[in-house]
Design an enzyme around this catalytic site. Structure first.
Site, PDB file in Angstrom:
ATOM      1  N   ASN A   1      -1.473  16.092  44.943  1.00 29.09           N
ATOM      2  CA  ASN A   1      -2.641  15.576  44.210  1.00 29.09           C
ATOM      3  C   ASN A   1      -3.079  16.383  42.997  1.00 29.09           C
ATOM      4  O   ASN A   1      -4.224  16.302  42.580  1.00 29.09           O
ATOM      5  CB  ASN A   1      -3.833  15.408  45.161  1.00 29.09           C
TER       6      ASN A   1
ATOM      7  N   ASP B   1       3.235  16.148  44.511  1.00 33.06           N
ATOM      8  CA  ASP B   1       2.393  16.997  43.639  1.00 33.06           C
ATOM      9  C   ASP B   1       1.125  17.473  44.320  1.00 33.06           C
ATOM     10  O   ASP B   1       0.293  18.118  43.693  1.00 33.06           O
ATOM     11  CB  ASP B   1       2.038  16.235  42.361  1.00 33.06           C
TER      12      ASP B   1
HETATM   13  C1  LIG Z   1       2.595  11.486  46.369  1.00 28.99           C
HETATM   14  S1  LIG Z   1       2.354  10.005  45.606  1.00 28.99           S
HETATM   15  C2  LIG Z   1       2.215  10.499  43.931  1.00 28.99           C
HETATM   16  C3  LIG Z   1       0.840  10.795  43.507  1.00 28.99           C
HETATM   17  C4  LIG Z   1       0.771  10.980  42.036  1.00 28.99           C
HETATM   18  N1  LIG Z   1      -0.215  11.956  41.719  1.00 28.99           N
HETATM   19  C5  LIG Z   1       0.492   9.671  41.299  1.00 28.99           C
HETATM   20  O1  LIG Z   1       0.181   9.762  40.104  1.00 28.99           O
HETATM   21  O2  LIG Z   1       0.628   8.574  41.865  1.00 28.99           O
HETATM   22  C6  LIG Z   1       3.965   9.323  45.625  1.00 28.99           C
HETATM   23  C7  LIG Z   1       4.031   7.863  45.374  1.00 28.99           C
HETATM   24  O3  LIG Z   1       3.689   7.159  46.551  1.00 28.99           O
HETATM   25  C8  LIG Z   1       3.106   5.915  46.195  1.00 28.99           C
HETATM   26  N2  LIG Z   1       1.758   5.873  46.763  1.00 28.99           N
HETATM   27  C9  LIG Z   1       1.118   6.835  47.452  1.00 28.99           C
HETATM   28  N3  LIG Z   1      -0.085   6.419  47.864  1.00 28.99           N
HETATM   29  C10 LIG Z   1      -0.225   5.145  47.416  1.00 28.99           C
HETATM   30  C11 LIG Z   1      -1.235   4.167  47.504  1.00 28.99           C
HETATM   31  N4  LIG Z   1      -2.359   4.392  48.182  1.00 28.99           N
HETATM   32  N5  LIG Z   1      -1.033   2.972  46.914  1.00 28.99           N
HETATM   33  C12 LIG Z   1       0.131   2.717  46.250  1.00 28.99           C
HETATM   34  N6  LIG Z   1       1.117   3.605  46.138  1.00 28.99           N
HETATM   35  C13 LIG Z   1       0.955   4.793  46.704  1.00 28.99           C
HETATM   36  C14 LIG Z   1       3.051   5.853  44.701  1.00 28.99           C
HETATM   37  O4  LIG Z   1       4.143   5.127  44.210  1.00 28.99           O
HETATM   38  C15 LIG Z   1       3.120   7.307  44.317  1.00 28.99           C
HETATM   39  O5  LIG Z   1       3.620   7.468  43.025  1.00 28.99           O
END
Ligand SMILES: C[S@@+](CC[C@H](N)C(=O)[O-])C[C@H]1O[C@@H](n2cnc3c(N)ncnc32)[C@H](O)[C@@H]1O
Length: 304
Positions: free
Chosen positions: A205, A203
């Site tokens: 962000n 997404d």
């Molecule tokens: C692109 S991110 C999704 C961002 C989204 N806006 C959200 O609400 O989390 C994809 C997935 O990677 C994992 N993720 C990404 N960064 C993370 C972090 N710093 N800590 C834990 N999980 C993470 C999470 O499970 C997240 O849902």
């Protein structure tokens, strides 16, 4: 006639024959020409080899993104370091189909391929489950490599949501942790008796707290990766892609070292100037989906 103007005798020095530059022989001229031709062809050959290598790499990246790359096709440094399965389970929650653009769905599907590929070459693989498979994501996966995902080994696909995990045994709910950068709790370790949910969403962000709200509504625990604790100098936001989140888990299981896991997975440029690479459009060719290398690279980039 002596003394007459215009009758000056020119003294031409006589060079002995032995001091005159030798005329190159026919055979040495031929040799020189051959050498020149060989040098020119060498450059051409190198350029051809470089191109062939690039093409091979591109095909490999496309196959990897579709989860279709056999282990023996992997370069040496990516080959499996055989070990027992970790025991823990990772769920990729695909229940965000409606929230993504077509382009984001395409990136997500490439990230799923990378996720599967990382698990196949993991020293201690996870049991991998994809839930809520539907809509655009399903259609995109169906169009990639002749629905190659249906042939992925040790990967399970559910059309139902992850809540089915505890449908028969409510106690299981206590063992499920939704990973999200927006959680107040930080992950310290992974446990083989727990299930970690990664939000299957791309997404850029736009949708902060999306996964956090969903997890809270399901009544399950949440945790963020300890990126900020171990990488204080990371300049960009600490949200990584689906495959990066998964690869960090795989690396931690291998090394039990968060810092090393982050350094292995998060692109080096994130530590330098925080530049985000430009997005490249995916292309289509007569209805056949063409995934460009740039798109594959984009799929590997973070969400900041
Ligand atoms: C692109 S991110 C999704 C961002 C989204 N806006 C959200 O609400 O989390 C994809 C997935 O990677 C994992 N993720 C990404 N960064 C993370 C972090 N710093 N800590 C834990 N999980 C993470 C999470 O499970 C997240 O849902």
């Amino acid at each position: 006639m002596d003394g007459e103007q215009g009758d000056v005798a020119l003294e031409v020095p006589v060079v002995p024959e032995s001091d005159q530059p030798a005329q190159p022989s026919k055979s040495s001229l031929k040799k020189a020409a051959r050498r020149e031709k060989f040098a020119a062809q060498k450059l051409e050959r190198r350029a051809k080899e470089k191109l062939a290598k690039k093409e091979k790499k591109k095909i490999r990246a496309e196959k990897r993104a579709a989860g279709e790359l056999d282990e023996d096709e992997e370069p040496q440094h990516k080959k499996r370091r055989v070990g027992p399965p970790f025991g823990g389970r990772v769920v990729v929650d695909l229940g965000f189909d409606e929230k993504m653009t077509e382009k984001e769905v395409q990136s997500l599907c490439s990230q799923l391929g990378y996720t599967y590929s990382a698990n196949r070459t993991a020293g201690n693989p996870f049991s991998l489950l994809f839930t809520s498979l539907d809509g655009k994501t399903r259609a995109r996966l169906d169009s990639m490599s002749d629905a190659g995902y249906t042939r992925w080994v040790n990967a399970e696909w559910w059309t139902e949501g992850y809540e089915r995990l505890w449908a028969d045994d409510p106690a299981i709910k206590q063992t499920v942790v939704y990973l999200t950068a927006d959680s107040d709790d930080e992950l310290t370790e992974l446990r083989p008796d727990e299930t970690y949910v990664i939000g299957g969403i791309c997404d850029h962000n736009r949708l902060k707290n999306e996964c956090l709200s969903k997890a809270q509504a399901s009544g399950i625990r949440t945790a963020r990766l300890p990126i900020g604790t171990y990488l204080a100098d990371l300049r960009t936001r600490k949200v990584v892609t689906v495959n990066q989140a998964f690869e960090i888990l795989v690396q931690w299981v291998d090394t039990r070292d968060w810092e090393s896991a982050f350094h292995t997975v998060i692109p080096k440029r994130k530590f330098e100037d925080g530049n985000k690479p430009k997005e490249q459009p995916a292309d289509t060719d007569g209805g056949k989906v063409v995934v460009s290398v740039e798109e594959l690279e984009d799929a590997m980039d973070d969400e900041s």
